[in-house]
Design an enzyme around this catalytic site. Structure first.
Site, short mmCIF file in Angstrom:
data_model
loop_
_atom_site.label_atom_id
_atom_site.label_comp_id
_atom_site.label_asym_id
_atom_site.label_seq_id
_atom_site.Cartn_x
_atom_site.Cartn_y
_atom_site.Cartn_z
N HIS A 185 0.68 -1.44 -0.07
CA HIS A 185 -0.01 0.04 -0.03
C HIS A 185 0.88 1.34 -0.02
CE1 HIS A 185 0.89 0.90 4.39
NE2 HIS A 185 0.80 -0.61 4.37
N GLU B 154 -1.42 -6.62 7.89
CA GLU B 154 -0.05 -6.41 8.14
C GLU B 154 0.30 -7.20 9.43
OE1 GLU B 154 2.71 -6.40 7.90
OE2 GLU B 154 3.64 -4.38 7.65
#
Length: 213
Positions: free
Chosen positions: A21, A99
């Site tokens: 990202h 994550e």
């Protein structure tokens, strides 16, 4: 004859695109982020747009997107999809692409941990495959402002790893989805784009390239 065989092999090779990202607010502030839902900065939005433009320039045309459930990955996915100018690209989200969860370190400046434990420990913690984040005492957490300013994504798995994950934990919860859901799309003539996070990308590349611990 061999050249024709080689060209066919290249043509039939299954491909994936793996993207991290764009920059988030806590990336910019050098804080541990993990499962905390942090938005992109304007720079992060611009980075996502550049990724989409780069795919077009390199004639890479993914036709399905897989993203974590965290806002910074979803927002990046939507910006890339918009650049690709295709309403037919579905975005599928899963917590398995989240994550690495940093437990009590989420929202803590990295420099604070360096000051507390030293550079050597902090570097080892961030790079080691099987090491989990340290557990901070409450009085240490009370010294940090705005740790709980943003919402944290929670599910049943979160309760098992609320004190944080190792990279090995990340790979173990990521692989079933990658092998069953993402790789399955090859049977449907799909070219998947995976929009995820730094540690997910690292452990997936470790697995695919057979890199040792």
């Amino acid at each position: 004859m061999y050249r024709k065989y080689l060209l066919n092999e290249i043509k039939n090779t299954k491909k994936i695109l793996l993207v991290r990202h764009g920059q988030s607010i806590w990336n910019h502030d050098s804080k541990f982020t993990g499962w905390t839902n942090i938005p992109l900065t304007q720079k992060g939005k611009n980075e996502a747009s550049l990724i989409g433009k780069s795919l077009i320039q390199n004639n890479l045309k993914p036709n399905i997107i897989f993203s974590s459930v965290l806002n910074r990955a979803i927002e990046t996915s939507k910006i890339i999809k918009n650049e690709l100018n295709s309403d037919n690209i579905d975005i599928h989200t899963t917590w398995r692409l989240n994550e690495k969860h940093y437990g009590m370190l989420e929202g803590i400046p990295r420099q604070y941990i360096r000051d507390l434990y030293g550079n050597k420990f902090t570097k080892m913690m961030r790079g080691n495959f099987s090491m989990k984040p340290p557990i901070l005492e409450k009085d240490e957490l009370d010294k940090i402002e705005d740790v709980n300013k943003f919402a944290v994504y929670r599910n049943c798995y979160f309760e098992k790893i609320k004190n944080g994950e190792s990279k090995e934990n990340v790979l173990n919860r990521l692989l079933p989805y990658f092998e069953n859901d993402i790789c399955y799309t090859f049977n449907e003539d799909k070219f998947p784009l995976i929009v995820t996070h730094k540690h997910c990308s690292r452990v997936l590349m470790k697995h695919l390239l057979k890199i040792d611990d």
